[in-house]
Write a protein that holds these residues in place. Structure first.
Motif, PDB file in Angstrom:
ATOM      1  N   ALA A  38     -30.044  35.796  16.210  1.00  0.00           N
ATOM      2  CA  ALA A  38     -30.524  37.017  15.559  1.00  0.00           C
ATOM      3  C   ALA A  38     -31.172  36.689  14.216  1.00  0.00           C
ATOM      4  CB  ALA A  38     -29.368  37.996  15.371  1.00  0.00           C
ATOM      5  N   THR A  39     -30.550  35.813  13.444  1.00  0.00           N
ATOM      6  CA  THR A  39     -31.099  35.429  12.146  1.00  0.00           C
ATOM      7  C   THR A  39     -32.422  34.693  12.303  1.00  0.00           C
ATOM      8  OG1 THR A  39     -28.891  35.263  11.174  1.00  0.00           O
ATOM      9  CG2 THR A  39     -30.668  34.100  10.050  1.00  0.00           C
ATOM     10  N   SER A  44     -31.519  42.240  14.922  1.00  0.00           N
ATOM     11  CA  SER A  44     -30.172  42.683  14.587  1.00  0.00           C
ATOM     12  C   SER A  44     -29.173  41.995  15.502  1.00  0.00           C
ATOM     13  CB  SER A  44     -30.048  44.204  14.744  1.00  0.00           C
ATOM     14  OG  SER A  44     -30.095  44.568  16.112  1.00  0.00           O
ATOM     15  N   LYS A  45     -28.045  41.604  14.946  1.00  0.00           N
ATOM     16  CA  LYS A  45     -27.022  40.950  15.760  1.00  0.00           C
ATOM     17  C   LYS A  45     -26.525  41.894  16.848  1.00  0.00           C
ATOM     18  CE  LYS A  45     -22.656  38.415  15.525  1.00  0.00           C
ATOM     19  NZ  LYS A  45     -21.583  37.901  14.637  1.00  0.00           N
ATOM     20  N   SER A  46     -26.425  43.171  16.525  1.00  0.00           N
ATOM     21  CA  SER A  46     -25.961  44.140  17.527  1.00  0.00           C
ATOM     22  C   SER A  46     -26.954  44.250  18.679  1.00  0.00           C
ATOM     23  CB  SER A  46     -25.757  45.514  16.876  1.00  0.00           C
ATOM     24  OG  SER A  46     -26.980  45.997  16.326  1.00  0.00           O
TER      25      SER A  46
END
Length: 201
Positions: A38-39, A44-46
């Motif tokens: 995600a990074t 978004s991690k979600s």
């Protein structure tokens, strides 16, 4: 009309897996995490979690994506060659070319991940074993086809020859990734040609 959210989700999944196979080929499948991906991709991690659910699911999907790339660059073009020794030679040449061209930045994806997971157990180990074993089996199957067509001399030892061709490809990949340069591929290609010429009828 397709749902726009579905299309965006599919595009995001493709982007995540394209990045993940590159990361895993260099750092291993343990180098993958939902947060790291995600990074890297500024997602978004979600959102990434919604697509894969867990690190293991991401790892399994990455193995599947890498298998599809390998099939595209090695298996499919080789199966287009005439059966028998021409197809065996195509498998060897396309495999070396795929590694040398760094389709994956770390060289052969499955060489790296097989070494990473060889002594482990679990679903990821089983997925890597299945894909790696499928290609080794294809080499032997293609050689047996050549034997049936009369392209190989009687008593040429298909299982042994298959093992040697597979080992040469792995050695070329390992040596080039570690030391750089294309010399290992030239040496492996010459050794493969010599072994097939010795076994030819």
């Amino acid at each position: 009309m397709p749902d726009g959210r579905v299309l965006r989700g599919e595009a995001t999944r493709r982007a995540v897996l394209a990045h993940a196979v590159g990361v895993a080929s260099v750092e291993g499948l343990d180098g993958l995490s939902l947060g790291r991906i995600a990074t890297d991709l500024k997602l978004s991690k979600s959102g990434v979690f919604a697509l894969f659910g867990s690190k293991e699911d991401l790892q399994l999907a990455t193995v599947g994506a890498a298998s599809a790339v390998f099939t595209e660059h090695v298996v499919d073009p080789s199966l287009a060659a005439p059966p028998g020794l021409p197809r065996v030679r195509a498998l060897c040449e396309n495999w070396l070319s795929y590694s040398e061209r760094r389709i994956f930045p770390g060289g052969c994806f499955f060489f790296h991940t097989a070494a990473e997971y060889d002594a482990r157990t679990g679903r990821v180990h089983d997925a890597v074993v299945e894909v790696s074993g499928r290609f080794a089996g294809l080499i032997e199957e293609t050689l047996r086809e050549a034997e049936k067509l009369g392209h190989l001399a009687s008593g040429s030892g298909v299982a042994q020859l298959s093992f040697e061709l597979h080992a040469l490809g792995l050695a070329a990949n390992a040596d080039s990734v570690l030391h750089g340069g294309s010399r290992p591929y030239r040496l492996a290609a010459e050794a493969m040609r010599r072994r097939l010429a010795e076994a030819a009828a």
